[in-house]
Design a protein around this motif. Sequence first.
Motif, PDB file in Angstrom:
ATOM      1  N   GLN A 193     -10.083  -5.603   1.934  1.00  0.00           N
ATOM      2  CA  GLN A 193      -9.468  -5.795   0.616  1.00  0.00           C
ATOM      3  C   GLN A 193      -8.020  -5.317   0.661  1.00  0.00           C
ATOM      4  N   LEU A 194      -7.110  -6.232   0.331  1.00  0.00           N
ATOM      5  CA  LEU A 194      -5.678  -5.934   0.383  1.00  0.00           C
ATOM      6  C   LEU A 194      -5.032  -6.238  -0.961  1.00  0.00           C
ATOM      7  N   SER A 195      -4.225  -5.303  -1.417  1.00  0.00           N
ATOM      8  CA  SER A 195      -3.406  -5.505  -2.611  1.00  0.00           C
ATOM      9  C   SER A 195      -1.961  -5.203  -2.227  1.00  0.00           C
ATOM     10  N   LEU A 196      -1.081  -6.203  -2.401  1.00  0.00           N
ATOM     11  CA  LEU A 196       0.315  -6.069  -1.956  1.00  0.00           C
ATOM     12  C   LEU A 196       1.273  -6.507  -3.060  1.00  0.00           C
ATOM     13  N   ASN A 197       2.285  -5.694  -3.289  1.00  0.00           N
ATOM     14  CA  ASN A 197       3.375  -6.030  -4.214  1.00  0.00           C
ATOM     15  C   ASN A 197       4.683  -5.764  -3.470  1.00  0.00           C
ATOM     16  N   LYS A 198       5.471  -6.815  -3.243  1.00  0.00           N
ATOM     17  CA  LYS A 198       6.661  -6.702  -2.392  1.00  0.00           C
ATOM     18  C   LYS A 198       7.838  -7.423  -3.039  1.00  0.00           C
ATOM     19  N   ASN A 199       9.006  -6.777  -2.988  1.00  0.00           N
ATOM     20  CA  ASN A 199      10.212  -7.357  -3.578  1.00  0.00           C
ATOM     21  C   ASN A 199      11.361  -7.299  -2.583  1.00  0.00           C
ATOM     22  N   ILE A 200      12.070  -8.436  -2.412  1.00  0.00           N
ATOM     23  CA  ILE A 200      13.232  -8.528  -1.527  1.00  0.00           C
ATOM     24  C   ILE A 200      14.426  -8.987  -2.355  1.00  0.00           C
ATOM     25  N   ASP A 201      15.507  -8.220  -2.336  1.00  0.00           N
ATOM     26  CA  ASP A 201      16.747  -8.586  -3.039  1.00  0.00           C
ATOM     27  C   ASP A 201      17.888  -8.620  -2.035  1.00  0.00           C
ATOM     28  N   PHE A 202      18.593  -9.757  -1.995  1.00  0.00           N
ATOM     29  CA  PHE A 202      19.732  -9.905  -1.090  1.00  0.00           C
ATOM     30  C   PHE A 202      20.948 -10.387  -1.873  1.00  0.00           C
ATOM     31  N   ASP A 203      22.097  -9.763  -1.598  1.00  0.00           N
ATOM     32  CA  ASP A 203      23.350 -10.130  -2.248  1.00  0.00           C
ATOM     33  C   ASP A 203      24.469  -9.924  -1.235  1.00  0.00           C
ATOM     34  N   LYS A 218       8.073  -2.148  -1.117  1.00  0.00           N
ATOM     35  CA  LYS A 218       6.723  -2.651  -0.836  1.00  0.00           C
ATOM     36  C   LYS A 218       5.702  -1.577  -1.175  1.00  0.00           C
ATOM     37  N   VAL A 219       4.632  -1.969  -1.872  1.00  0.00           N
ATOM     38  CA  VAL A 219       3.503  -1.092  -2.170  1.00  0.00           C
ATOM     39  C   VAL A 219       2.237  -1.847  -1.809  1.00  0.00           C
ATOM     40  N   LEU A 220       1.352  -1.220  -1.028  1.00  0.00           N
ATOM     41  CA  LEU A 220       0.100  -1.887  -0.666  1.00  0.00           C
ATOM     42  C   LEU A 220      -1.029  -0.871  -0.580  1.00  0.00           C
ATOM     43  N   THR A 221      -2.208  -1.354  -0.856  1.00  0.00           N
ATOM     44  CA  THR A 221      -3.429  -0.585  -0.620  1.00  0.00           C
ATOM     45  C   THR A 221      -4.360  -1.443   0.212  1.00  0.00           C
ATOM     46  N   PHE A 222      -5.100  -0.798   1.093  1.00  0.00           N
ATOM     47  CA  PHE A 222      -6.008  -1.537   1.981  1.00  0.00           C
ATOM     48  C   PHE A 222      -7.290  -0.742   2.175  1.00  0.00           C
ATOM     49  N   ALA A 223      -8.400  -1.484   2.153  1.00  0.00           N
ATOM     50  CA  ALA A 223      -9.709  -0.900   2.457  1.00  0.00           C
ATOM     51  C   ALA A 223     -10.456  -1.879   3.347  1.00  0.00           C
ATOM     52  N   GLY A 224     -10.738  -1.458   4.572  1.00  0.00           N
ATOM     53  CA  GLY A 224     -11.427  -2.334   5.506  1.00  0.00           C
ATOM     54  C   GLY A 224     -12.910  -2.451   5.207  1.00  0.00           C
ATOM     55  N   THR A 225     -13.474  -3.594   5.542  1.00  0.00           N
ATOM     56  CA  THR A 225     -14.912  -3.811   5.399  1.00  0.00           C
ATOM     57  C   THR A 225     -15.454  -4.420   6.696  1.00  0.00           C
TER      58      THR A 225
END
Length: 373
Positions: A193-203, A218-225
């Motif tokens: 189970q993976l939950s990912l929230n990622k943001n990339i800003d380029f200027d 980047k923020v993620l949580t992971f739980a293997g099964t």
Amino acid sequence: MIFLKFLSGIIIIILIFYNPLSADRLPIEVSENQIFTLDTLIDSIGIVTEESNLDWVIESENEEKGTEINYVGKEYYYDGAMEIDDALIDELLDKYYLYGLRLDVRGVFVVDTGEFLWYLTYLKVPDSIINEPIHLNGNQMPIGNLIDSLKSNQNYRSDSFYDGGKIHDSPLNVNEEIAIISWTDSLRSNGGQLSLNKNIDFDSQNKGKELSNLEVEKVLTFAGTDGSHLIGAEKWSLDVAGGVDVVKKNIRCVFSSNAGELFPAFCNVVKSKSELVNINTAQISTKGSIRAVAETGNIPSALNYQIAVSPNIKNESDLADGTVKTLFGGSIMEAREGDYEQSSINKWKETASVTGGIKNFQKSFTYESGFKF
């Protein structure tokens, strides 16, 4: 008297708290700039592959146009070539060294004066200084008069020049800077189970202090099964180099003396890296940023990176489980003023690795390149 003491005190306070910063003389923005944002949100159970990367090279050179003079007569005789005494050589080197000056290296020794006479074989003068005075044959005159006399001499060829910025792999010119930025990020799981929230800003525009050209969070949580696990890696690299440049083009300060002062050549590389290996359960957050483009020399280059690993509370465990590695390093090479010889070499590296149950893992790296007057 009291007023003078008060005024002196004010000036001292200003000088104590005013520290103009001269940095890596970052390249300036190009005429056309890009701004983009990428947001990623993943909440899944199963196989996940996510990859991102950015490679960016930007070069700039103080744009100048002017006149270029070359001696085209017979080299061994220098018939009709202009002779320059030591005093004028010093003046030309002081004022026009950065733009290009070449003399016959053999010289001719004059017994009467005990000095050498040199033949002028090359001179490059931008229009911006065409009216600046020099001393020639005991008279003061604009450098433009010297250019005119050389242009009328059949032993010299005159050409116009224009110097702008272009990417190349040869040695850097004077007044030239280049920045090479590289960033990669990857995640891969074979289930779980993976939950990912990622943001990339380029200027790509010029940035001020505390601002960045590239920012990634980047923020993620992971739980293997059923024995599944997560691997990943993130790499940041900032490579900035520059040739000799004059101070007056990079700093504006009423307390600064710019006469004869030069910024030295430099070549600085820094990098940061994190690796995730066999992560069975964890909560992970990273944040990184790079600044590599600025309009003025008082804005330093910068690379910042943070990583934090903690237990995944949804997995009802008080420990994260897996292997986390980090690496931070740099290679700094600096010269002094107009010299291209290395005066300082500084190489450093810091690594960390933890395997097994992880209660808390945090690393923070902050880098800025510059020096203060």
